[in-house]
Design a protein around this motif. Structure first.
Motif, PDB file in Angstrom:
ATOM      1  N   ALA A 129      39.747  43.624  40.017  1.00 39.95           N
ATOM      2  CA  ALA A 129      38.632  44.103  39.200  1.00 39.95           C
ATOM      3  C   ALA A 129      37.969  45.315  39.839  1.00 39.95           C
ATOM      4  O   ALA A 129      37.503  46.221  39.151  1.00 39.95           O
ATOM      5  N   HIS A 133      35.257  44.020  45.166  1.00 40.68           N
ATOM      6  CA  HIS A 133      35.300  42.618  44.718  1.00 40.68           C
ATOM      7  C   HIS A 133      36.527  42.421  43.830  1.00 40.68           C
ATOM      8  O   HIS A 133      36.417  42.463  42.597  1.00 40.68           O
ATOM      9  N   GLY A 135      38.220  39.903  42.817  1.00 40.07           N
ATOM     10  CA  GLY A 135      37.928  38.947  41.765  1.00 40.07           C
ATOM     11  C   GLY A 135      39.031  38.001  41.350  1.00 40.07           C
ATOM     12  O   GLY A 135      38.753  37.000  40.684  1.00 40.07           O
ATOM     13  N   GLY A 293      39.827  36.890  46.071  1.00 41.53           N
ATOM     14  CA  GLY A 293      38.949  37.671  45.206  1.00 41.53           C
ATOM     15  C   GLY A 293      37.642  38.065  45.845  1.00 41.53           C
ATOM     16  O   GLY A 293      36.941  38.952  45.351  1.00 41.53           O
ATOM     17  N   ASP A 294      37.291  37.409  46.984  1.00 45.78           N
ATOM     18  CA  ASP A 294      36.057  37.742  47.697  1.00 45.78           C
ATOM     19  C   ASP A 294      36.286  38.718  48.842  1.00 45.78           C
ATOM     20  O   ASP A 294      35.314  39.177  49.462  1.00 45.78           O
TER      21      ASP A 294
END
Length: 332
Positions: A129, A133, A135, A293-294
């Motif tokens: 994304a 981030h 995601g 995703g983090d």
């Protein structure tokens, strides 16, 4: 001045997190999707940087870690096969340098984290994304190939001033399989061509979508009277490494690549050993419980310009001093 209290505290937190997150007695399993099993000495050094860093952080193949090594050997369809196999095996993480492979893992379903070591444009493919981030299930390192094409052309011209026509060997199908549109690929090539034109160079596209396309590509280089070749870093060109090296030697047409281990006259690209160490660190974060995703998708911090004078001598080329002074390393 370094705040020693903060440094000690940070180290303690990092070590504590590792100790608490790693499950004692657990046998971890990851997969590595590579381009080709035929390694050069430089390939071995880069892969060793990855494996050794994993071991330094507590994940050793001889103790608590199994790595399933898979190589596509120039066949894009194999990535989907590998992805399904690893999903069914229940591996905990997949490492790959191909956006095609990363997309295959996502398409296979499940939620296996993917750590990349050099995909070009994960944002436009939809794999992430945002860089900060991501995601989803993909993170790692990008090799920002698009940003380096213009510089590669410039350095090629500096090293071989007589160059006027460059063939850009790329794999449009690899890019499309990763999620990029034909329109975006065409727009990117126009940017590359404009960069070349500003240096008095004509750049033409040389599509190689499979290893079997190589003979036709060589014929096209002859027809177009190209006096240099720029190789896009992708799984097809990696499979064709020996063919490209032999072509350069036989035809005395210089090649610019992204990776010193290719064995060609010129390379300009990331320090892959450093990238692989960082990929190992990100992999450990995920094995210890972090979500991909983090974790921000990163870019390499070091880019190298390498000139191989052994190849230049064999080709009968004299590299200008101005180019040698700009090189990070001269192989002689």
């Amino acid at each position: 001045m370094i705040d020693r209290r903060r440094l000690v505290y940070g180290l303690a937190c990092a070590l504590g997190t590792k100790a608490l997150a790693q499950v004692p007695g657990h046998a971890y399993r990851i997969a590595f999707f590579g381009f080709t099993a035929k390694n050069s000495a430089e390939d071995d050094r880069v892969v060793a940087a990855f494996v050794n860093r994993l071991a330094e952080l507590g994940f050793a193949q001889s103790r608590n870690l199994t790595i399933d090594w898979r190589y596509a050997e120039g066949r894009n369809e194999r990535y989907a096969e590998f992805a399904t196999e690893m999903r069914d095996k229940g591996v905990e993480l997949i490492v790959t340098g191909s956006a095609t492979a990363a997309q295959a893992v996502v398409d296979a379903g499940g939620s296996i984290p993917v750590v990349t070591f050099g995909i070009n444009d994960p944002l436009r493919t939809g794999l992430i994304a945002s860089f900060a981030h991501p995601g989803g299930q993909v993170t790692g390192m990008s090799n920002f190939t698009d940003d380096l094409v213009a510089k590669r052309i410039e350095l090629l011209k500096i090293a071989v001033p007589t160059v006027t026509r460059i063939a850009f060997a790329r794999c449009p199908e690899c890019s499309r399989l990763s999620g990029l549109s034909s329109a975006s690929l065409d727009a990117a090539f126009e940017r590359y061509r404009e960069s070349a034109r500003s240096l008095g160079i004509a750049l033409f596209s040389l599509p190689i979508n499979a290893a079997d396309d190589f003979p036709a590509a060589i014929a096209a280089i002859g027809r177009e009277q190209a006096d240099a070749v720029l190789l896009s870093p992708n799984q097809i060109n990696a499979k064709l490494r020996d063919d490209w090296v032999a072509f350069e030697a036989a035809h005395r047409i210089p090649l610019m690549v992204d990776y010193r281990g290719f064995g060609c006259l010129l390379s300009y690209g990331p320090d892959y050993a450093a990238m692989f160490r960082r990929v190992a660190e990100m992999s450990v974060q995920i094995l210890n419980g972090a979500k991909p995703g983090d974790l921000p998708l990163e870019q390499p911090t070091k880019v190298e310009f390498i000139i191989n004078l052994k190849v230049a001598k064999a080709m009968g080329l004299t590299i200008p001093r101005s180019a040698l002074l700009r090189a990070d390393e001269v192989i002689s």
